[in-house]
Design an enzyme around this catalytic site. Sequence first.
Site, PDB file in Angstrom:
ATOM      1  N   CYS A 176       0.838  -1.199   0.000  1.00  0.00           N
ATOM      2  CA  CYS A 176       0.000   0.000   0.000  1.00  0.00           C
ATOM      3  C   CYS A 176       0.875   1.252   0.000  1.00  0.00           C
ATOM      4  CB  CYS A 176      -0.975  -0.063   1.176  1.00  0.00           C
ATOM      5  SG  CYS A 176      -2.371   1.055   0.999  1.00  0.00           S
TER       6      CYS A 176
ATOM      7  N   HIS B  76      -3.617  -5.671   0.955  1.00  0.00           N
ATOM      8  CA  HIS B  76      -2.964  -5.990   2.234  1.00  0.00           C
ATOM      9  C   HIS B  76      -3.038  -7.476   2.578  1.00  0.00           C
ATOM     10  CE1 HIS B  76      -2.462  -1.796   3.651  1.00  0.00           C
ATOM     11  NE2 HIS B  76      -3.533  -1.575   2.898  1.00  0.00           N
TER      12      HIS B  76
ATOM     13  N   GLU C 258      -1.315  -8.951   4.652  1.00  0.00           N
ATOM     14  CA  GLU C 258      -1.061  -9.084   6.097  1.00  0.00           C
ATOM     15  C   GLU C 258      -2.343  -8.993   6.926  1.00  0.00           C
ATOM     16  OE1 GLU C 258      -0.507  -6.423   4.356  1.00  0.00           O
ATOM     17  OE2 GLU C 258      -0.746  -4.574   5.514  1.00  0.00           O
TER      18      GLU C 258
END
Lengths: 224, 85
Positions: free
Chosen positions: A87, A196, A198
């Site tokens: 990002c 994302h 994660e």
Amino acid sequence: MNATILLFPGTNRERDMAIALQKATGRKPSITFHRETELPKGTDLVVLPGGFSHGDYLRCGAMAAQSPIMAAVRDFAAGGGHVLGVCNGFQILCEAGLLPGALLQNAGLRFLSMDCVLRVERAGTPFTSRWQKGATFRAPMAHGDGNYFADGATLDRLEGEGLVAFRYADKNRNGAARDIAGILSPNLRICGLMPHPEDLVDPLMGGEDGLPMFQSLAESLVSA
Amino acid sequence: MTTPSTIKARVFVMPKNGVLDPQGKAIGHALGTLGFEGIGEVRTGKVIELELAGTDPAAAKAAAEEMARKLLANTVIESFRVELA
């Protein structure tokens, strides 16, 4: 694997990233502040997480790309080090010239906060070895400037050399050129992407779709 | 009379041709909604004013251009022009 997460003023996804890295490696990543001039000794992976570094002033990632720590990151990358930018981290890597192209404001002008589906375009890299080429997975995205742009020659080169890591597989919501969501450096050791992974690494988060990226890194970067 | 010891430079940063400018498009639509007619393409950019020490216009311009290349503009997507005030 020894990972360090860079922290700029306005970074806000460092905790999510730390959770994902710790889950995959069993080791807590260190945090490196933007004013530092050296990375921790023995660093295998530098991660630039998401957020709004320096308030997105001037252009997303423009200020962070000039931070003192980025000189060390350039040296690290030049020496073959592995770098992941997610990002805002992807935006910073582009602004720093470590990856080609730039991230423009989303074509529809809206900040996009939703899940998207990514397709793995390049398997067998330190970031994607746990996936098969063509595999799809869900990834949350949350950005206002994710419209990947590069000139035609650069896009052709990225595609020709297999440096497109991920494409949007369901819908191109931000206008990104050729549906590109993430790219790799020619040595396959620097990866930047807008969504994302994660944020989907545990059933409690709603899924583990993003975990293979961190497992890939943990397997590829086994340190003594 | 004292000579000024600073020079003002204005850096105009615009999206390159072919680079999508959704803000410009939205502004164009809004102007149309307000009843303004005959509006072609609308493009948005930035103006950055710099106060530079020195009295040599050529040096000031060169310095501002260097700043634009290194930080103020991203030449992948933007072009820039420097004017001295």
